[in-house]
Design a protein around this motif. Structure first.
Motif, PDB file in Angstrom:
ATOM      1  N   ASN B  31       0.841  -1.197   0.000  1.00 42.10           N
ATOM      2  CA  ASN B  31       0.000   0.000   0.000  1.00 42.10           C
ATOM      3  C   ASN B  31       0.876   1.247   0.000  1.00 42.10           C
ATOM      4  O   ASN B  31       1.618   1.507   0.945  1.00 42.10           O
ATOM      5  CB  ASN B  31      -0.900  -0.016   1.243  1.00 42.10           C
ATOM      6  N   VAL B  33       0.246   4.356   0.263  1.00 39.47           N
ATOM      7  CA  VAL B  33      -0.036   5.387   1.270  1.00 39.47           C
ATOM      8  C   VAL B  33       0.687   5.065   2.574  1.00 39.47           C
ATOM      9  O   VAL B  33       1.285   5.941   3.212  1.00 39.47           O
ATOM     10  CB  VAL B  33      -1.559   5.501   1.496  1.00 39.47           C
ATOM     11  N   TYR B  34       0.665   3.758   2.962  1.00 39.64           N
ATOM     12  CA  TYR B  34       1.413   3.351   4.155  1.00 39.64           C
ATOM     13  C   TYR B  34       2.890   3.655   3.976  1.00 39.64           C
ATOM     14  O   TYR B  34       3.556   4.127   4.889  1.00 39.64           O
ATOM     15  CB  TYR B  34       1.224   1.860   4.423  1.00 39.64           C
ATOM     16  N   PHE B  37       3.525   7.342   4.597  1.00 36.42           N
ATOM     17  CA  PHE B  37       3.467   7.735   6.010  1.00 36.42           C
ATOM     18  C   PHE B  37       4.683   7.196   6.764  1.00 36.42           C
ATOM     19  O   PHE B  37       5.252   7.886   7.618  1.00 36.42           O
ATOM     20  CB  PHE B  37       2.179   7.239   6.659  1.00 36.42           C
TER      21      PHE B  37
END
Lengths: 384, 200
Positions: B31, B33-34, B37
């Motif tokens: 993922n 997005v993970y 972050f």
């Protein structure tokens, strides 16, 4: 041209009250080692400032309710305690016992982490807020720069909660919040830089010391009127206060990135935004309004009354006056922010970005250049 | 061992673990997005390492530039173009993974060899701490002036390039495909600069 700034900075300020020294000396008198005494001292100012921040938020929430009521010709909260002063506590208690809902299709981990990432940098920034010569948690050398860099973490928390909510309004609100905070960070940093240039130091204590030579006349607001306005506008935008509260514009986005939040997680956002408001007001007073300085220097008053500045009684009074002045200046600014919130309409997103990039950014650059020029021409008045 | 020393050691172990595990997560998580972050977390941990080295200005600059600007822009880009589309499976994915893993392992062995064979001066030069801000400023305006100015020119070039790519209305033809841009489809606040006005 390279000047050694360390030699240029004046070191003629009275040390004032040093609580840490007296506390650790008292503990060492009880037979503890200096290290252990320091270790016992460390959490005390942190806890004190955390409590001060929370109490500051409660007062601000009460002020917001009362002033908004006055602006709309209502009475406002009046049953919880005298004049409704306990209303913020009741609000907090309600949020504390409310069910903590995580939407079924949301990303649970990021959803929980988002509010934390918004709140923690704001609380950490209280590290550098001075209430007196030695009345701050840590006089770190990078001072005000630490606040600027910490406040740049916040947009990540906002993006995270906007994304994790799995809701189009939340995502839009998060993106708007991040865009707004990136755009207004640059003029904010540039106006801080002009102040730093005048005081030759990033440390908040040095910035205040440099302003307190002649009381109210030597405050930075007279030397940096444009910078003061830019900083205040950008601080309001960073706090997402009206007229810049686009990320949570109710009519367009429900509540922006907070839409899916309830209970304590919502309270963290709420707390974060109010702590940020109080912090911004405190920093405006530190950077531009002389921080803990009394309009007439306390040293002069002590001299007129025939008292020594180093006398213990005078030191305690000086420290108390300093705390009162810092808080008073900050709360006058908070009052101004609340009044602005209830009297101005919200700007559109294109107006917001135009104001930030096309007006405030060039203006703050010009302000920086003019300050540099004035510093070279009038080194005595502009901290050469 | 004093309290300060043991605290420093514990902080170093925790930060180093966060850097290593976080970087592995950035590369290996599917993922994106993970990954983005986690990259922010890695940058923060690196800033913590700078703090341990008594370089507070560099640490604050690391947070401001990498976490506050670079990572936020990465997240921004990911979220603005977060189209849910099924990607075509790449042929020979296992072989590619093995090859890239081999290259990375080779690089790691090389770096470990350099670290082991270099005679490090222990303890290193003393940190100047709070004086670092002034020292960095002096260097930037004297002996590092040329690299500093070159970096700013590079950033300016990148910015102009990004604006040209993003604002298709200033170009006659699409940069990627070479097709003519239908100017009627694009909403314009003012007349475009680079489009030939005589042809319409």
């Amino acid at each position: 041209m390279v000047t050694n700034l360390a030699t240029a900075a004046p070191a003629l300020v009275s040390p004032g009250l040093d609580l840490e020294l007296s506390f650790t000396q008292a503990l060492q008198g009880l037979g503890l080692s200096p290290q252990v005494a320091h270790l016992i001292w460390l959490p005390l100012p942190m806890a004190l400032v955390l409590v001060a921040a929370i109490v500051g938020v409660l007062v601000t929430v009460w002020l917001e309710r009362k002033i908004s009521a006055a602006a709309q010709q209502r009475i406002g909260p009046e049953y919880a305690g005298p004049l409704g002063v306990l209303q913020p506590m009741a609000d907090g208690l309600k949020l504390l016992v409310k069910e903590d809902v995580i939407p079924a299709r949301a990303d649970g981990l990021l959803f929980t982490l988002g509010p934390v990432l918004v709140l923690v940098p704001v609380i950490l920034s209280w590290l550098i807020v001075p209430f007196g010569q030695n009345l701050l948690i840590s006089n770190v050398g990078v001072g005000i720069f630490l606040w600027i860099s910490l406040s740049s973490i916040q947009p990540i928390g906002l993006l995270m909660s906007g994304y994790a909510s799995n809701n189009k309004y939340s995502l839009l609100g998060g993106l708007r919040a991040a865009a707004q905070s990136i755009s207004y960070e640059i003029p904010l940093a540039l106006s801080v830089l002009a102040v730093v240039m005048m005081s030759n130091s990033l440390s908040t204590v040095d910035i205040v010391d440099q302003q307190n030579g002649a009381g109210v006349l030597s405050w930075n607001v007279w030397r940096q009127p444009v910078g003061f306005l830019i900083f205040w506008i950008c601080a309001l935008a960073e706090c997402e206060r009206l007229p810049f509260d686009l990320p949570e514009a109710e009519e367009e986005l429900v509540a922006g990135y907070q839409t899916e939040y309830a209970g304590m997680k919502f309270a963290l956002f709420y707390l974060g935004s109010y702590i940020n408001l109080v912090l911004s007001a405190l920093l405006v007073s530190v950077l531009y309004l002389g921080g803990w300085g009394f309009p007439i220097p306390v040293e002069w008053l002590a001299g007129w009354l025939g008292q020594s500045v180093d006398a213990p009684v005078v030191q305690v009074i000086t420290a108390s006056v300093g705390i009162v002045m810092t808080v008073l200046k900050a709360y006058l600014l908070v009052f101004l922010a609340i009044l602005l919130r209830w009297t101005t309409p919200r700007v559109r997103i294109d107006q917001l970005l135009d104001l930030g990039w096309k007006f405030l950014l060039p203006l703050s650059l010009a302000n920086l250049l003019i300050t540099a020029a004035l510093k070279l021409v009038f080194p005595s008045a502009f901290g050469g | 061992m004093t309290i300060a020393n043991s605290t420093e050691l514990i902080c170093f172990v925790v930060l180093a673990a966060v850097v290593v595990l976080g970087s592995l997560g950035v590369v290996l998580l599917s993922n994106i997005v993970y990954s983005a972050f986690l990259l922010g977390g890695v940058f923060m941990a690196v800033a913590g390492l700078y703090l341990l080295l008594n370089a507070s200005f560099v640490a604050a600059a690391q947070v401001l530039v990498y976490v506050g600007a670079v990572n936020v822009l990465i997240l921004f880009a990911i979220m603005l173009v977060n189209k849910r589309e099924d990607l075509k499976p790449v042929e020979g994915l296992q072989l590619r993974r093995l090859l890239s893993g081999g290259v990375c392992a080779g690089l790691l062995i090389l770096l470990v060899r350099v670290v082991v064979s270099t005679p490090w001066a222990v303890p290193g030069p003393a940190a100047i701490g709070e004086g670092a801000t002034e020292r960095i400023g002096e260097h930037l305006f004297t002996d590092y002036l040329l690299p500093f100015e070159l970096a700013s020119v590079l950033l300016l070039m990148a910015m102009i390039g990004a604006i040209v790519l993003a604002r298709r209305d200033v170009l006659e033809a699409d940069v990627g495909t070479g097709d003519a841009v239908d100017q009627g489809l694009i909403e314009k606040p003012s007349t475009p600069l680079l489009v030939d006005q005589s042809t319409r």
